[in-house]
Design an enzyme around this catalytic site. Structure first.
Site, PDB file in Angstrom:
ATOM      1  N   LYS A   1       1.064  -1.229  -0.123  1.00 24.71           N
ATOM      2  CA  LYS A   1      -0.073  -0.079  -0.006  1.00 24.71           C
ATOM      3  C   LYS A   1       0.760   1.336  -0.029  1.00 24.71           C
ATOM      4  O   LYS A   1       1.802   1.400   0.902  1.00 24.71           O
ATOM      5  CB  LYS A   1      -0.812   0.135   1.372  1.00 24.71           C
ATOM      6  CG  LYS A   1      -1.690   1.332   1.352  1.00 24.71           C
ATOM      7  CD  LYS A   1      -2.949   0.925   0.529  1.00 24.71           C
ATOM      8  CE  LYS A   1      -4.001   2.203   0.296  1.00 24.71           C
ATOM      9  NZ  LYS A   1      -3.502   2.715  -0.925  1.00 24.71           N
TER      10      LYS A   1
ATOM     11  N   LYS B   1       5.282   3.288   8.515  1.00 22.40           N
ATOM     12  CA  LYS B   1       4.216   4.118   8.540  1.00 22.40           C
ATOM     13  C   LYS B   1       2.882   3.440   8.666  1.00 22.40           C
ATOM     14  O   LYS B   1       2.236   3.486   9.448  1.00 22.40           O
ATOM     15  CB  LYS B   1       4.259   5.148   7.242  1.00 22.40           C
ATOM     16  CG  LYS B   1       3.154   6.413   7.422  1.00 22.40           C
ATOM     17  CD  LYS B   1       2.975   6.884   6.027  1.00 22.40           C
ATOM     18  CE  LYS B   1       4.142   7.577   5.512  1.00 22.40           C
ATOM     19  NZ  LYS B   1       3.904   8.388   4.370  1.00 22.40           N
TER      20      LYS B   1
ATOM     21  N   LYS C   1       5.371   1.613  -3.191  1.00 25.47           N
ATOM     22  CA  LYS C   1       5.302   3.063  -3.453  1.00 25.47           C
ATOM     23  C   LYS C   1       5.532   3.104  -5.318  1.00 25.47           C
ATOM     24  O   LYS C   1       6.125   2.213  -5.774  1.00 25.47           O
ATOM     25  CB  LYS C   1       6.269   3.943  -3.095  1.00 25.47           C
ATOM     26  CG  LYS C   1       5.984   5.507  -3.180  1.00 25.47           C
ATOM     27  CD  LYS C   1       5.330   6.006  -2.045  1.00 25.47           C
ATOM     28  CE  LYS C   1       4.787   7.271  -2.096  1.00 25.47           C
ATOM     29  NZ  LYS C   1       4.069   7.891  -0.959  1.00 25.47           N
TER      30      LYS C   1
ATOM     31  N   GLY D   1      -2.722   8.353  -4.314  1.00 30.09           N
ATOM     32  CA  GLY D   1      -2.062   9.705  -4.756  1.00 30.09           C
ATOM     33  C   GLY D   1      -0.853   9.913  -3.922  1.00 30.09           C
ATOM     34  O   GLY D   1      -0.679   9.421  -2.773  1.00 30.09           O
ATOM     35  N   ASP D   2      -0.063  10.602  -4.633  1.00 27.41           N
ATOM     36  CA  ASP D   2       1.216  11.393  -3.926  1.00 27.41           C
ATOM     37  C   ASP D   2       1.333  12.444  -4.546  1.00 27.41           C
ATOM     38  O   ASP D   2       0.224  13.211  -5.418  1.00 27.41           O
ATOM     39  CB  ASP D   2       2.374  10.458  -3.742  1.00 27.41           C
ATOM     40  CG  ASP D   2       3.478  10.920  -2.884  1.00 27.41           C
ATOM     41  OD1 ASP D   2       3.384  10.897  -1.474  1.00 27.41           O
ATOM     42  OD2 ASP D   2       4.538  11.638  -3.259  1.00 27.41           O
TER      43      ASP D   2
ATOM     44  N   THR E   1      -4.324  13.514   5.206  1.00 28.54           N
ATOM     45  CA  THR E   1      -2.814  13.767   5.739  1.00 28.54           C
ATOM     46  C   THR E   1      -2.637  15.080   6.174  1.00 28.54           C
ATOM     47  O   THR E   1      -1.990  15.005   7.457  1.00 28.54           O
ATOM     48  CB  THR E   1      -2.110  13.627   4.158  1.00 28.54           C
ATOM     49  OG1 THR E   1      -2.407  12.564   3.276  1.00 28.54           O
ATOM     50  CG2 THR E   1      -0.664  13.523   4.440  1.00 28.54           C
TER      51      THR E   1
ATOM     52  N   ASN F   1      -2.060  19.004  -1.785  1.00 32.31           N
ATOM     53  CA  ASN F   1      -3.033  18.399  -1.070  1.00 32.31           C
ATOM     54  C   ASN F   1      -2.871  18.368   0.595  1.00 32.31           C
ATOM     55  O   ASN F   1      -3.791  18.713   1.365  1.00 32.31           O
ATOM     56  CB  ASN F   1      -2.942  17.069  -1.485  1.00 32.31           C
ATOM     57  CG  ASN F   1      -4.088  16.133  -0.571  1.00 32.31           C
ATOM     58  OD1 ASN F   1      -3.791  15.299   0.099  1.00 32.31           O
ATOM     59  ND2 ASN F   1      -5.293  16.379  -0.643  1.00 32.31           N
TER      60      ASN F   1
HETATM   61  P1  NDP Z   1       0.850  17.785  -4.226  1.00 34.03           P
HETATM   62  O1  NDP Z   1       1.221  17.380  -5.571  1.00 34.03           O
HETATM   63  O2  NDP Z   1      -0.481  18.187  -3.979  1.00 34.03           O
HETATM   64  O3  NDP Z   1       1.839  19.087  -4.008  1.00 34.03           O
HETATM   65  C1  NDP Z   1       2.888  19.165  -3.607  1.00 34.03           C
HETATM   66  C2  NDP Z   1       3.429  20.705  -3.181  1.00 34.03           C
HETATM   67  O4  NDP Z   1       4.786  20.476  -2.968  1.00 34.03           O
HETATM   68  C3  NDP Z   1       3.254  21.465  -4.354  1.00 34.03           C
HETATM   69  O5  NDP Z   1       2.832  22.838  -3.652  1.00 34.03           O
HETATM   70  C4  NDP Z   1       4.531  21.500  -4.997  1.00 34.03           C
HETATM   71  O6  NDP Z   1       4.936  22.690  -5.652  1.00 34.03           O
HETATM   72  C5  NDP Z   1       5.445  21.433  -3.974  1.00 34.03           C
HETATM   73  N1  NDP Z   1       6.497  20.698  -4.431  1.00 34.03           N
HETATM   74  C6  NDP Z   1       6.792  19.050  -4.920  1.00 34.03           C
HETATM   75  N2  NDP Z   1       7.902  19.078  -5.183  1.00 34.03           N
HETATM   76  C7  NDP Z   1       8.786  20.103  -5.011  1.00 34.03           C
HETATM   77  C8  NDP Z   1      10.163  20.368  -5.122  1.00 34.03           C
HETATM   78  N3  NDP Z   1      11.052  19.606  -5.642  1.00 34.03           N
HETATM   79  N4  NDP Z   1      10.686  21.724  -4.656  1.00 34.03           N
HETATM   80  C9  NDP Z   1       9.738  22.409  -4.042  1.00 34.03           C
HETATM   81  N5  NDP Z   1       8.563  22.166  -3.825  1.00 34.03           N
HETATM   82  C10 NDP Z   1       7.888  21.155  -4.262  1.00 34.03           C
HETATM   83  O7  NDP Z   1       1.575  16.823  -3.306  1.00 34.03           O
HETATM   84  P2  NDP Z   1       1.007  16.348  -1.785  1.00 34.03           P
HETATM   85  O8  NDP Z   1       0.743  17.608  -1.140  1.00 34.03           O
HETATM   86  O9  NDP Z   1       0.082  15.219  -1.690  1.00 34.03           O
HETATM   87  O10 NDP Z   1       2.480  15.891  -1.435  1.00 34.03           O
HETATM   88  C11 NDP Z   1       3.252  16.647  -0.698  1.00 34.03           C
HETATM   89  C12 NDP Z   1       4.262  15.783   0.246  1.00 34.03           C
HETATM   90  O11 NDP Z   1       3.326  15.004   1.405  1.00 34.03           O
HETATM   91  C13 NDP Z   1       5.163  14.747  -0.447  1.00 34.03           C
HETATM   92  O12 NDP Z   1       6.452  14.625   0.388  1.00 34.03           O
HETATM   93  C14 NDP Z   1       4.419  13.712  -0.318  1.00 34.03           C
HETATM   94  O13 NDP Z   1       5.048  12.401  -0.271  1.00 34.03           O
HETATM   95  C15 NDP Z   1       3.605  13.587   1.095  1.00 34.03           C
HETATM   96  N6  NDP Z   1       2.432  12.991   1.528  1.00 34.03           N
HETATM   97  C16 NDP Z   1       1.490  12.921   0.788  1.00 34.03           C
HETATM   98  C17 NDP Z   1       0.397  12.211   1.263  1.00 34.03           C
HETATM   99  C18 NDP Z   1      -0.791  12.135   0.480  1.00 34.03           C
HETATM  100  O14 NDP Z   1      -2.218  11.716   1.003  1.00 34.03           O
HETATM  101  N7  NDP Z   1      -1.285  13.216  -0.448  1.00 34.03           N
HETATM  102  C19 NDP Z   1       0.386  11.661   2.377  1.00 34.03           C
HETATM  103  C20 NDP Z   1       1.630  11.352   3.059  1.00 34.03           C
HETATM  104  C21 NDP Z   1       2.754  12.225   2.671  1.00 34.03           C
HETATM  105  P3  NDP Z   1       4.805  22.687  -7.278  1.00 34.03           P
HETATM  106  O15 NDP Z   1       3.403  22.887  -7.552  1.00 34.03           O
HETATM  107  O16 NDP Z   1       5.450  23.978  -7.633  1.00 34.03           O
HETATM  108  O17 NDP Z   1       5.460  21.549  -7.882  1.00 34.03           O
HETATM  109  O1  2IT Z   2       3.196   8.958   1.565  1.00 31.08           O
HETATM  110  C1  2IT Z   2       1.890   8.446   1.793  1.00 31.08           C
HETATM  111  O2  2IT Z   2       1.678   7.808   2.735  1.00 31.08           O
HETATM  112  C2  2IT Z   2       0.924   8.609   0.641  1.00 31.08           C
HETATM  113  N1  2IT Z   2       1.360   9.184  -0.435  1.00 31.08           N
HETATM  114  C3  2IT Z   2      -0.481   8.135   0.926  1.00 31.08           C
HETATM  115  C4  2IT Z   2      -0.523   6.540   0.297  1.00 31.08           C
HETATM  116  C5  2IT Z   2      -1.876   5.787   0.304  1.00 31.08           C
HETATM  117  O3  2IT Z   2      -1.862   4.673  -0.083  1.00 31.08           O
HETATM  118  O4  2IT Z   2      -2.915   6.613   0.722  1.00 31.08           O
END
Ligand code: NDP
Ligand code: 2IT
Length: 446
Positions: free
Chosen positions: A91, A115, A127, A166-167, A210, A241
């Site tokens: 997952k 996690k 992943k 998603g991520d 998240t 997100n």
């Molecule tokens: P989104 O794609 O929704 O948003 C990503 C954000 O981070 C954007 O604002 C983006 O800016 C910025 N970003 C991405 N890459 C870079 C970079 N190299 N340098 C600077 N800014 C960057 O992703 P999420 O919000 O889902 O994910 C954000 C983080 O949270 C990641 O580390 C992800 O692994 C983690 N995460 C996500 C979960 C989820 O459920 N979605 C769960 C747990 C962890 P820009 O638009 O300019 O690229």
């Molecule tokens: O980093 C993470 O935990 C996620 N992107 C969410 C993974 C998931 O299966 O919901």
């Protein structure tokens, strides 16, 4: 000596995977904390469990050909890392970003194992993703890319085998296209993906999970320390997100989130982030943060990282990407009064930055604990899909809050048990590892 065993595993990996910087960083952080646990449980060293644990069960890499709007053929690299299935089906999310490579996905999948274990729900760690850049692509291009990606991925996933979500770069729109293609190629198995839109088998609160979860985690930490969010200035990075729903929950709990950022620049809005405006810009129009400054001239926009700005705050929630906070930036945060750092992103602090926080009495909450709310609600989506029922918003939210409280308490109490009070990095690693190691041994280390 156990410490020599751990060192030998580390050296082997550095030799074998010397070019996988992010993966080695995640493993080094983990290995730096588990010796006291292994000393108490000699059976794991006797069975060479660390060597098996750090080797993914399966790596899948494939080409993703797709046609752009000009009719030209493009190709990207697609991946799925099936790292560990001791606790359940693999997952973890899918990331679409040009920086995606094997090292980044292996670090993410490795952290996902622990996690997912911390959630207490029956999910293994995986992943995937592609080095595809969704920025500037039309809906049609995104759809054709997702269809091509799923054409190959569908051979390797299933509701009891591997359940992506998603991520970065993958949200409800992408999950919808991916699901449509899976359905066409296989059959209607809603539980093969999570983070689905609410119109077909998605879970309420998954979008928010998240970001809300990180804030719930910190809320329990504050309450335990007889404090609260009321009146606190909070730095949030990212504007995707995770960042958006962290900001939403912070505001609901009386804090003032004063920043957000994207990969071009940073907004500092002393009056507090205008959440409706941010959602409109990022979720509806998919624009850059310069549009926020245009709509709200009193806010400050600077090109570059939030963590280079000299602003006072009590709490920091990095919610963008890996290695966004280095040692120098960590020092500045501590100097500016930050007492809690909770990671919405995965591995946003370098190891040196994280250790600096811990050594300087900052409550440092590592991503594998603090951001587990997203995958936890994904697992709740799987439960609902199996039941063919939809739980109410209140029910999912309450379960999310209970899970985050439990993860916080587990990390805190495990750290205490190992004489490392307030070291949630150690607490999270050992508590997650304990569950996975036991299951691996009971299954005959396969
Ligand atoms: P989104 O794609 O929704 O948003 C990503 C954000 O981070 C954007 O604002 C983006 O800016 C910025 N970003 C991405 N890459 C870079 C970079 N190299 N340098 C600077 N800014 C960057 O992703 P999420 O919000 O889902 O994910 C954000 C983080 O949270 C990641 O580390 C992800 O692994 C983690 N995460 C996500 C979960 C989820 O459920 N979605 C769960 C747990 C962890 P820009 O638009 O300019 O690229
Ligand atoms: O980093 C993470 O935990 C996620 N992107 C969410 C993974 C998931 O299966 O919901």
């Amino acid at each position: 000596m156990t410490v020599d065993y751990v060192q030998a595993i580390k050296e082997q990996l550095h030799e074998k995977d010397s070019n996988q910087t992010e993966f080695l960083q995640a493993v080094d952080e983990f290995l730096a904390t588990v010796t006291p646990f292994l000393e108490k449980h000699p059976e794991y060293e006797e069975n060479n469990l660390l060597a098996i644990l750090t080797e993914p069960e399966r790596l899948i890499q494939f080409r993703v050909p797709w046609q752009d709007d000009q009719g030209k053929w493009q190709v990207n690299r697609g991946y799925r890392i099936q790292f560990n299935s001791a606790l359940g089906p693999y997952k973890g999310g899918l990331r679409f970003h040009p920086s995606v490579n094997l090292s980044i996905l292996k670090f993410l999948a490795f952290e996902q194992i622990f996690k997912n274990a911390l959630t207490g729900l029956p999910i293994g760690g995986g992943k995937g993703g592609a080095d595809f850049d969704p920025k500037g692509k039309s809906d049609g291009e995104i759809m054709r890319f997702c269809q091509s990606f799923m054409t190959e991925l569908s051979k390797h996933i299933g509701p009891n085998l591997d359940v992506p979500a998603g991520d970065i770069g993958v949200g409800g729109r992408e999950i919808g296209y991916l699901f449509g293609q899976y359905k066409r190629l296989c059959q209607y198995d809603a539980g093969v993906l999570t983070g689905k839109p609410l119109s077909f088998w998605g879970s309420l609160i998954r979008t928010e999970a998240t970001g809300y979860g990180v804030v719930y985690f910190v809320n329990h930490l504050l309450a335990y320390n007889k404090d609260s969010f009321e009146g606190k200035r909070v730095l949030v990075s990212g504007s995707g997100n995770v960042a958006i729903y962290a900001i939403e929950k912070l505001q609901q709990l009386g804090a003032t989130p004063i920043s957000c950022s994207d990969s071009n620049g940073t907004i500092i809005d002393e009056a507090g982030i205008d959440l409706d405006l941010l959602k409109e810009i990022k979720e509806v129009k998919r624009e850059r943060l310069t549009a926020y400054k245009e709509a709200r001239p009193e806010a400050i926009y600077v090109e570059g990282s939030l963590w280079d700005q000299d602003v006072a705050a009590e709490i920091a929630l990095p919610c963008a990407t890996q290695n966004e906070i280095n040692l120098e930036q960590a020092k500045q945060l501590v100097k500016n009064g930050v007492k809690v750092v909770a990671e919405g992103a995965n591995m946003p602090a370098t190891l040196e930055a994280a250790e600096y926080f811990i050594d300087n009495q900052v409550h440092y909450c590592p991503g594998k604990a603090a951001n587990a709310g997203g995958v936890a609600v994904s697992a709740l989506e799987m439960s609902q899909n199996s039941q063919r029922l939809t739980w109410s918003k209140e029910e999912v939210d309450q379960r999310l809050e209970d899970i985050m409280k439990n993860i916080y308490e587990t990390c805190r109490d495990t750290a205490k048990e190992y004489d490392a009070e307030n070291n949630y990095m150690l607490g999270a690693n050992i508590a997650g590892f304990a569950n996975v190691a036991q299951a691996m041994l009971q299954q005959g280390l396969v």
